[in-house]
Design a protein around this motif. Structure first.
Motif, short mmCIF file in Angstrom:
data_model
loop_
_atom_site.label_atom_id
_atom_site.label_comp_id
_atom_site.label_asym_id
_atom_site.label_seq_id
_atom_site.Cartn_x
_atom_site.Cartn_y
_atom_site.Cartn_z
N LYS A 79 47.46 7.41 86.50
CA LYS A 79 48.80 7.65 87.02
C LYS A 79 49.17 6.67 88.11
O LYS A 79 48.33 6.16 88.83
CB LYS A 79 48.92 9.09 87.55
N ARG A 80 50.46 6.41 88.24
CA ARG A 80 50.96 5.46 89.23
C ARG A 80 51.64 6.13 90.41
O ARG A 80 51.84 5.52 91.43
CB ARG A 80 51.97 4.52 88.55
N HIS A 81 52.05 7.36 90.25
CA HIS A 81 52.77 8.06 91.30
C HIS A 81 51.78 8.60 92.34
O HIS A 81 50.77 9.20 91.99
CB HIS A 81 53.59 9.20 90.71
N ASN A 89 55.90 4.96 93.67
CA ASN A 89 55.13 4.37 92.59
C ASN A 89 54.15 3.36 93.18
O ASN A 89 54.55 2.39 93.80
CB ASN A 89 56.06 3.71 91.58
N SER A 110 52.31 1.08 91.88
CA SER A 110 52.32 -0.29 91.35
C SER A 110 53.49 -1.11 91.90
O SER A 110 53.48 -2.33 91.80
CB SER A 110 52.37 -0.28 89.83
#
Length: 101
Positions: free
Chosen positions: A26-28, A93, A95
């Motif tokens: 996951k990015r969050h 986020n 990323s």
């Protein structure tokens, strides 16, 4: 009703795997924190399960209580950091967060 140790350890392994999967994929930032909490809960479940098999010793349950307190403090600090990062970068986020000079 007595639940076998193997079933509890299997549930703990599933929780741990879901937590690791959430942290890796996951990015969050909030979802990553939830994955870390799942990992802590899997460890706590193991501690309590092994502690239950020796009723004379409560070290597993006491250590589990200590881990829960540390996890609550960690969650409060991590959410404060996420809020500050969101205010600065306008995103949660992971990323999309880059260093700015």
């Amino acid at each position: 009703m007595n639940i076998p140790l193997e079933h509890i350890l299997l549930l703990s392994a599933v929780l741990f795997s879901i937590g690791v999967l959430a942290v890796i994929t996951k990015r969050h930032a909030v979802v990553v924190l939830m994955g870390i909490e799942l990992i802590f809960n899997a460890a706590n479940l193991n501690l309590v399960a092994f502690s239950r098999h020796d009723p004379q010793l409560l070290q597993g349950q006491l250590f589990s209580l200590f881990v829960i307190v540390i996890a609550a403090a960690e969650a409060a600090v991590a959410l404060a950091i996420v809020l500050r990062v969101y205010q600065h970068f306008k995103t949660a986020n992971l990323s999309e967060i880059t260093s700015q000079d």
